[in-house]
Design a protein around this motif. Sequence first.
Motif, mmCIF file in Angstrom:
data_model
loop_
_atom_site.group_PDB
_atom_site.id
_atom_site.type_symbol
_atom_site.label_atom_id
_atom_site.label_comp_id
_atom_site.label_asym_id
_atom_site.label_seq_id
_atom_site.Cartn_x
_atom_site.Cartn_y
_atom_site.Cartn_z
ATOM 1 N N ILE A 200 30.779 27.115 38.782
ATOM 2 C CA ILE A 200 31.075 26.408 39.535
ATOM 3 C C ILE A 200 32.850 26.363 39.512
ATOM 4 C CG2 ILE A 200 32.204 23.732 40.023
ATOM 5 C CD1 ILE A 200 28.867 23.424 39.730
ATOM 6 N N VAL A 201 33.522 26.424 40.095
ATOM 7 C CA VAL A 201 35.006 26.318 40.130
ATOM 8 C C VAL A 201 35.385 25.357 41.355
ATOM 9 C CG1 VAL A 201 35.673 28.427 39.200
ATOM 10 C CG2 VAL A 201 35.552 28.331 41.268
ATOM 11 N N GLY A 202 36.502 24.101 40.997
ATOM 12 C CA GLY A 202 37.084 23.419 42.038
ATOM 13 C C GLY A 202 38.760 22.982 41.416
ATOM 14 N N TYR A 203 39.371 22.824 42.458
ATOM 15 C CA TYR A 203 40.952 22.369 42.484
ATOM 16 C C TYR A 203 41.727 21.244 43.194
ATOM 17 C CZ TYR A 203 46.228 23.451 41.987
ATOM 18 O OH TYR A 203 47.270 23.074 42.740
ATOM 19 N N ALA B 98 45.250 25.073 52.697
ATOM 20 C CA ALA B 98 45.190 24.149 51.532
ATOM 21 C C ALA B 98 45.294 23.600 49.905
ATOM 22 C CB ALA B 98 43.688 23.899 51.997
ATOM 23 N N THR B 99 45.193 22.282 49.775
ATOM 24 C CA THR B 99 45.470 22.718 48.334
ATOM 25 C C THR B 99 44.735 21.568 47.248
ATOM 26 O OG1 THR B 99 46.899 20.797 48.862
ATOM 27 C CG2 THR B 99 48.322 22.323 48.500
ATOM 28 N N MET B 100 42.822 21.674 48.652
ATOM 29 C CA MET B 100 42.420 21.339 47.624
ATOM 30 C C MET B 100 40.959 22.355 47.845
ATOM 31 S SD MET B 100 40.960 17.508 48.146
ATOM 32 C CE MET B 100 39.293 17.222 47.362
ATOM 33 N N GLY B 101 39.645 22.388 46.928
ATOM 34 C CA GLY B 101 38.402 23.008 47.305
ATOM 35 C C GLY B 101 38.000 23.146 46.118
ATOM 36 N N ILE B 102 36.586 23.674 46.457
ATOM 37 C CA ILE B 102 35.334 24.266 45.838
ATOM 38 C C ILE B 102 34.955 25.451 45.838
ATOM 39 C CG2 ILE B 102 35.183 21.614 45.164
ATOM 40 C CD1 ILE B 102 32.510 22.034 47.766
ATOM 41 N N GLY B 103 34.178 26.397 44.303
ATOM 42 C CA GLY B 103 34.532 27.651 44.604
ATOM 43 C C GLY B 103 32.713 27.620 43.558
ATOM 44 N N HIS B 104 31.940 28.573 44.363
ATOM 45 C CA HIS B 104 30.646 28.746 43.753
ATOM 46 C C HIS B 104 30.147 30.022 43.903
ATOM 47 C CE1 HIS B 104 25.736 28.569 43.217
ATOM 48 N NE2 HIS B 104 26.560 26.898 42.336
ATOM 49 N N THR B 105 29.776 30.743 42.777
ATOM 50 C CA THR B 105 28.468 31.994 41.856
ATOM 51 C C THR B 105 27.424 31.761 42.336
ATOM 52 O OG1 THR B 105 29.114 31.957 40.082
ATOM 53 C CG2 THR B 105 30.795 33.676 41.893
ATOM 54 N N LEU C 275 38.816 31.887 44.212
ATOM 55 C CA LEU C 275 38.558 33.028 44.202
ATOM 56 C C LEU C 275 38.930 33.829 42.839
ATOM 57 C CD1 LEU C 275 37.593 35.667 46.123
ATOM 58 C CD2 LEU C 275 39.655 36.205 46.556
ATOM 59 N N LYS C 276 40.363 33.442 42.439
ATOM 60 C CA LYS C 276 39.982 34.175 40.580
ATOM 61 C C LYS C 276 39.507 33.461 39.903
ATOM 62 C CE LYS C 276 44.265 35.927 37.914
ATOM 63 N NZ LYS C 276 45.971 35.510 37.558
ATOM 64 N N GLY C 277 39.151 32.137 39.798
ATOM 65 C CA GLY C 277 37.944 31.766 39.351
ATOM 66 C C GLY C 277 36.908 31.830 39.413
ATOM 67 N N LEU C 278 36.461 32.547 40.476
ATOM 68 C CA LEU C 278 34.909 33.091 40.594
ATOM 69 C C LEU C 278 34.914 34.544 39.712
ATOM 70 C CD1 LEU C 278 33.828 31.625 44.276
ATOM 71 C CD2 LEU C 278 32.780 30.798 42.527
ATOM 72 N N GLN C 279 36.422 35.443 40.396
ATOM 73 C CA GLN C 279 36.283 36.321 39.284
ATOM 74 C C GLN C 279 35.786 36.268 38.030
ATOM 75 O OE1 GLN C 279 39.386 37.762 40.573
ATOM 76 N NE2 GLN C 279 39.295 38.703 42.830
ATOM 77 N N ARG C 280 36.685 35.096 36.869
ATOM 78 C CA ARG C 280 36.353 34.386 36.127
ATOM 79 C C ARG C 280 34.889 34.278 35.453
ATOM 80 N NH1 ARG C 280 40.993 36.728 33.706
ATOM 81 N NH2 ARG C 280 42.550 35.662 34.340
#
Length: 628
Positions: A4-7, A81-88, A18-23
């Motif tokens: 999980i990533v969020g900003y 956009a300056t806010m979002g969430i990401g997931h693997t 995207l970079k956070g998901l790569q990590r």
Amino acid sequence: MCGIVGYIGQQEAAPLLLKGLQRLEYRGYDSAGIAVLDGVRCDVLGGGMNDDAGVRVVKRKGNVASLGEALAGSNGAVSGATMGIGHTRWATHGDPSDRNAHPHVSADGQIALIHNGIIENHAALRVELRKHGYEFVSDTDSEVLVHLIDHLWKSIPFMNFEGAVREALSIVDGAYGICVISSREPDKLLVARNGSPLVIGVGEGEYFVASDAAPIVEHTRRVVYLSDGEMGVITRDGYTVKSIGNIVCEKGLTELDFDLEEIEKAGFEHFMLKEIFEQPEVMQDVMRGRVRLDEGRIQLGGIADQLEQLREAKRIVICACGTSWHAGLIGEYLIEEFARIPVEVDYASEFRYRSPIVGPGDVMIVISQSGETADTLAALRLAKEKGAMVVGICNVVGSTIARETDCGMYTHAGPEIGVASTKAFTAQVIVLTMLALALSKDRTMTDGEVMDALRCLNELPERVKRILDYNGEIQSIAEEYKNARNFLYLGRGYNFPVALEGALKLKEISYIHAEGYPAAEMKHGPIALIDEEMPVVVIAPKDDTYQKVLSNIQEVKARGGRVIAIATEGDEEIRELADHVMYVPEGKAFIMPLLTVIPLQLLSYYIATLRGCDVDRPRNLAKSVTVE
């Protein structure tokens, strides 16, 4: 279950996500996706939503690189956009596909959610939501949660975003770590956890969310770890942590204790190889300040106040899973030999399902690299309920196990990115060795015996460096056996758990079937498998069992088997018997597992790479198993 990533802040969200998901790719995945929000309505890509969606979503089956390609081909659909969430995602419900990928979005496209964990009552909730007109586009349990939030928000008078999420979480059963955003309240990011880790990174006017600290450390070192039953409400102006019952929780900031360079490959082809070669330095870090040669003692600050209670334990139960369980088996040998305290080793995944006998006077030691392993946490909580003292051994500062145990010890191994554990295993064994010696002091060992053991520990990093110098020879052996379909690993005494660990490493990353056995058990069944197609790895250092292990090798050779031996440097007798030999320096029996495991790690690594396998991200595996 996965990453999980969020900003939320002033920077463009999509590249950060995207970079956070790569990590986080090392945690395992089968699909990836992001959702962004800045109050602008736009199409949802890959999700089949309607044209007036409030959040913008791109998600794809496959790795994060596939998601990156989809983002590059989206004509800027998520830019600005300056806010979002990401997931693997690592699949638990539904096959790997675009439609089962996260984020999941409400029917009107105004709520997006990502979820780690399992919603156990998802089937019943799905039936109820269908009665209210909700349709499902995925097979996941997670989609139920986003529709439930939407339903509660719309159906309960005066309900707001935070209240709807809180109410939904009070209805669902199971484990979760979630991030939710909504265009109805477009300046708010909500997160919550129950059994699945989440950490909030606190920057200057910006905030980061992740399932571990790896995506955060390059942006800020100040973090807040959520505990089970807690919810974070984050805006650009600040954050508040509350209980699911809406009670404000005071949470202190934690400073991350690792650097960005530690999660980079540093010139190695794979993280796993880097982490194998890091082990001499890791061993020094684990022992720094703890092995007091000048004073002839072990200093373990994390258990200093409980040391006498530990020494008086009726018995010790070690609970762990996978590689940590193998470390626990070695711990059993160490504690029983040095401290003469009875020890049992349990699979954490089985512990609470077998009516275990544990209570006051007992000590449970739980071992977990991540400190978040769901099965191990369940065992920990059961033992505490029954009155046992619980000691934790883990690698991650601020993890749930570190917070919930009565006391414990960090391994200080640094971030381990490769899914197949290497340096975390050796760090755990060293911690268990130091614990056994600390328990024995003034009780079962003389000062001279303790000092002799401390010298062995102190010399360990240099001995491991010598083994790593055999790297090229081990690679040549791997070339000969890369096409084998089965392996058998044999060891005695301290090296039996190493045989189990060696077999597990080979299975995990090369997909070759392998089994570990006590060498004496070979005659009780496995010998029937041995022929010229069955390589047998025999761990045979010169110790009290050496002659018996030589007999085992002869039994294998008499049946046409091929033998790869791990032997003490200078042993020419075994070279006459074995087809191949991997040498380790001489050492006392208790230190040998930390030496003999190194060539097994390298052998597995090279066989896997020669077979074209992705050693850092083996199929079907996740780094941190946060669901049962």
